[in-house]
Scaffold this motif. Structure first.
Motif: not given
Length: 325
Positions: A25-37, A130-142
């Motif tokens: 609520x009021x903060x949008x998507x929790x990107x880290x939680x979604x990445x771990x899911x 929105x500013x979160x680079x795909x390379x960073x997202x992929x590293x966290x996912x890996x």
């Protein structure tokens, strides 16, 4: 076999489910939680294939091509990822989602896998806008996926090695095995942070956050595999002013046979080891307390495991504090 429109509907409902679980609520998507899911979903789809580790490698090669980038290189900061217990919790939720939707899919696992990769690609591309680079997202996912896979493999292997060597050769009981694994989790957890800020004794049945989260890994793994749920996990735990009485011999023997496996899979972080041992203890609990005629009554096994975990943790904290002095 589902037709194209029904498959698209499944993909859309996966997106909606992920959004509902990660929206704040009021903060949008929790990107880290979604990445771990998503990491958990990838782990579950990897088990659809004969060799899960090779499957993950192929998955990330394919995802790299879809995203047209490599995962971010270099060492991650220690606090870049959530604590291991949170990774385990979120990944297990993702695995459960994957199982649920794959049952509806009822089709080729390769297609389900490809659909999931497409969803990940689309998600990471939106985040980059929105500013979160795909390379960073992929590293966290890996990182999250391999760690979640390591916890799953470790839980099974630690149970197997304890059953083979301690029950089969040393003549341990299931109660001994549960105490050894849960006690090992408590010891490793304390060693992971040097016992700092945790040597003040617990108030009533309150546990320090790290210990509570690690215990939760054990309880949820056992319930997930058929252990009756309930509120009796901490029934009969020793009072705060009682003499600390960990099952030291059982924990020492368990540590000797488990340490080699931790080194074999490059799991050197003691917090990771604590979560793996706690997950294995939960699995052992489910084995001991399952069926119509369980080897151990759940009402006995639950406090036994919790006592071994907390007493070993407190004992290691005291040892750390004495060493620091």
């Amino acid at each position: 076999m589902l037709d194209y429109m029904n498959k698209a509907d499944v993909a859309l409902r996966i997106q909606y489910a992920l959004q509902a679980m990660t929206e704040e609520d009021g903060r949008g998507c929790d990107a880290m939680k979604k990445t771990m899911l998503l990491s958990g979903m990838l782990v579950e789809t990897a088990f659809l294939f004969d060799n899960c580790e090779e499957s993950l490698q192929a998955t990330f090669i394919k995802l790299r091509d879809l995203l047209n980038c490599e995962p971010l290189a270099g060492d991650l900061a220690y606090d870049a990822m959530p604590p291991p217990s949170i990774i385990e919790f979120d990944a297990e939720m993702g695995r459960s989602m994957a199982r649920e939707f794959f049952e509806e899919w009822l089709d080729c696992e390769y297609e389900f896998h490809d659909m999931l990769l497409f969803l990940i690609q689309q998600t990471f591309m939106r985040w980059e806008a929105k500013g979160q680079y795909r390379a960073e997202s992929m590293r966290l996912l890996v990182e999250g996926t391999y760690k979640a896979m390591a916890f799953e493999l470790a839980a099974q292997e630690l149970c197997d090695v304890v059953i083979e060597k301690q029950l089969g050769i040393e003549g341990w009981s299931l109660a001994d095995s549960i105490s050894g694994l849960s006690g090992l989790a408590g010891r490793k957890l304390s060693l992971s942070h040097g016992g700092r800020d945790q040597c003040c004794w617990f108030r009533g049945n309150d546990l320090p956050d790290l210990l509570d989260q690690t215990a939760y890994v054990m309880t949820q793994e056992s319930v997930r595999l058929g252990m009756p749920s309930g509120t009796d996990w901490r029934f009969g735990l020793p009072a705060n002013d009682s003499f600390i009485n960990p099952p030291t011999k059982l924990v020492d023997a368990t540590e000797q046979i488990c340490q080699g496996f931790f080194e074999a899979i490059n799991m050197y972080d003691e917090h990771d080891q604590a979560v793996a041992a706690s997950k294995a203890a939960g699995r052992m609990l489910a084995v001991a307390c399952g069926g119509e005629k369980p080897d151990l009554e759940p009402s006995i096994a639950k406090p036994l495991a919790m006592a071994a975990l907390t007493e070993s943790y407190k004992s290691a904290c005291v040892g750390n504090a004495a060493f620091a002095l």
